[in-house]
Design an enzyme around this catalytic site. Structure first.
Site, short mmCIF file in Angstrom:
data_model
loop_
_atom_site.label_atom_id
_atom_site.label_comp_id
_atom_site.label_asym_id
_atom_site.label_seq_id
_atom_site.Cartn_x
_atom_site.Cartn_y
_atom_site.Cartn_z
N LYS A 69 0.82 -1.31 -0.18
CA LYS A 69 -0.18 -0.18 0.22
C LYS A 69 1.20 1.45 0.34
CE LYS A 69 -3.93 -2.74 2.24
NZ LYS A 69 -4.59 -2.49 3.21
N TYR A 95 -12.52 -3.01 -3.34
CA TYR A 95 -13.39 -3.39 -1.82
C TYR A 95 -14.52 -3.26 -1.76
CZ TYR A 95 -8.82 -1.92 0.36
OH TYR A 95 -7.38 -1.94 0.62
N PHE A 105 -15.64 3.63 7.66
CA PHE A 105 -14.61 4.49 7.12
C PHE A 105 -13.74 4.25 5.90
CE2 PHE A 105 -13.21 -0.06 6.90
CZ PHE A 105 -13.92 -1.00 7.06
N ARG A 144 -1.53 -14.67 3.94
CA ARG A 144 -2.67 -14.31 5.57
C ARG A 144 -1.65 -14.21 6.17
NH1 ARG A 144 -6.64 -10.84 3.78
NH2 ARG A 144 -7.48 -11.36 5.88
N THR A 190 -5.42 -7.20 10.09
CA THR A 190 -5.81 -6.08 9.92
C THR A 190 -5.27 -5.31 10.63
OG1 THR A 190 -7.79 -7.06 8.74
CG2 THR A 190 -7.39 -4.73 8.93
N ARG A 249 2.79 -7.56 8.80
CA ARG A 249 1.94 -6.02 9.68
C ARG A 249 2.78 -5.83 10.93
NH1 ARG A 249 -3.59 -7.19 7.00
NH2 ARG A 249 -3.50 -5.70 5.25
N ASN A 273 -1.97 -0.26 7.29
CA ASN A 273 -1.19 -1.72 7.55
C ASN A 273 -0.63 -1.58 6.93
OD1 ASN A 273 -3.67 -2.09 5.56
ND2 ASN A 273 -4.32 -3.52 6.90
N HIS A 321 -1.73 -5.80 1.41
CA HIS A 321 -2.90 -6.61 1.09
C HIS A 321 -2.80 -7.71 0.77
CE1 HIS A 321 -6.64 -7.40 -0.19
NE2 HIS A 321 -6.52 -7.94 -1.34
N1 LIG Z 1 -11.42 0.31 11.04
C1 LIG Z 1 -11.33 -0.48 10.58
N2 LIG Z 1 -11.37 -1.82 10.02
C2 LIG Z 1 -11.34 -2.74 9.13
N3 LIG Z 1 -10.35 -2.19 7.74
C3 LIG Z 1 -10.31 -0.95 8.03
C4 LIG Z 1 -10.66 0.29 9.61
N4 LIG Z 1 -10.25 1.91 8.86
C5 LIG Z 1 -9.18 1.48 8.09
N5 LIG Z 1 -9.37 0.29 7.24
C6 LIG Z 1 -8.98 -0.73 6.10
O1 LIG Z 1 -9.75 -1.22 5.20
C7 LIG Z 1 -8.55 -2.10 4.84
C8 LIG Z 1 -9.95 -3.36 4.68
O2 LIG Z 1 -8.50 -4.23 3.53
P1 LIG Z 1 -7.39 -5.44 4.26
O3 LIG Z 1 -7.87 -5.81 5.68
O4 LIG Z 1 -6.40 -5.07 3.63
O5 LIG Z 1 -6.95 -3.18 5.40
C9 LIG Z 1 -7.61 -2.12 5.81
C10 LIG Z 1 -7.11 -1.47 6.43
O6 LIG Z 1 -6.02 -0.63 5.37
#
Ligand SMILES: Nc1ncnc2c1ncn2[C@@H]1O[C@@H]2COP(=O)(O)O[C@H]2[C@H]1O
Length: 170
Positions: free
Chosen positions: A24, A64, A72, A100, A106, A117, A127, A130
């Site tokens: 990212k 997404y 968010f 993963r 996440t 991460r 984070n 992806h």
């Molecule tokens: N509160 C949140 N909960 C989950 N994902 C979030 C939130 N805020 C930001 N994100 C982003 O949303 C993304 C969804 O894809 P990722 O799991 O790659 O990474 C996640 C985070 O970068």
């Protein structure tokens, strides 16, 4: 020298699974691209596609689609369009699940040290990376980010040393 005593005489059957990994914008800005690629290479997975690009809002809302209505999401969109991303397709047996685990949960604050991460992030909104969450998701995401002619089918010389030839017979 033959490490295992006899040469492999038949063409090995190899499981081919693919996953989409993206570094990212924060990972690119923080010069983490090399370290992230290195982790997948040293695990033995095969890189079959890679490019740097500026993600469009349309592409992101498809990518997404499960979180596009979440409160968010505007923050995610701003974050993901703030700079270039590196997108990659990695190949290997069980590569989706393994990736993963390598990436971690996440929220970097909950990620174990040793995961990407866990080593490079501590905030959910920064984070770093992806990873597709299922084989179906990976197929969909690869189709979104890559053209077919951007993915290369190539023989790596270490294949016999990273995957057993007759794994389908076990
Ligand atoms: N509160 C949140 N909960 C989950 N994902 C979030 C939130 N805020 C930001 N994100 C982003 O949303 C993304 C969804 O894809 P990722 O799991 O790659 O990474 C996640 C985070 O970068």
């Amino acid at each position: 020298m033959l490490l295992f005593g006899s040469p492999v005489s038949t063409l090995p059957v190899r499981a081919t699974e693919h996953t989409l990994i993206a570094v990212k914008p924060d990972g690119v800005q923080r010069r983490l691209v090399g370290q992230i690629i290195h982790r997948f290479e040293q695990r033995g997975f095969k890189l079959v596609g890679l490019k740097m690009m500026q993600a469009s809002e349309d592409l992101l809302s498809e990518h997404y689609r499960e979180i596009v209505k979440k409160p968010f999401y505007p923050l995610v969109r701003a974050y993901m369009t703030a700079g270039p991303v590196i997108v990659m397709v990695w190949e290997g047996s069980n590569v989706v699940q393994s990736s993963r685990k390598m990436v971690g949960p996440t929220n970097g604050a909950e990620a174990q040290a040793g995961t990407i991460r866990g080593d490079f992030s501590f905030h959910v909104g920064r984070n770093v990376v992806h990873a597709s969450d299922s084989t179906e998701g990976a197929q969909r995401e690869i189709g979104l980010w890559f053209q077919e002619n951007e993915l290369l089918n190539w023989e790596s010389c270490d294949q016999d040393w990273t995957i057993e030839a007759n794994e389908d017979k076990q």
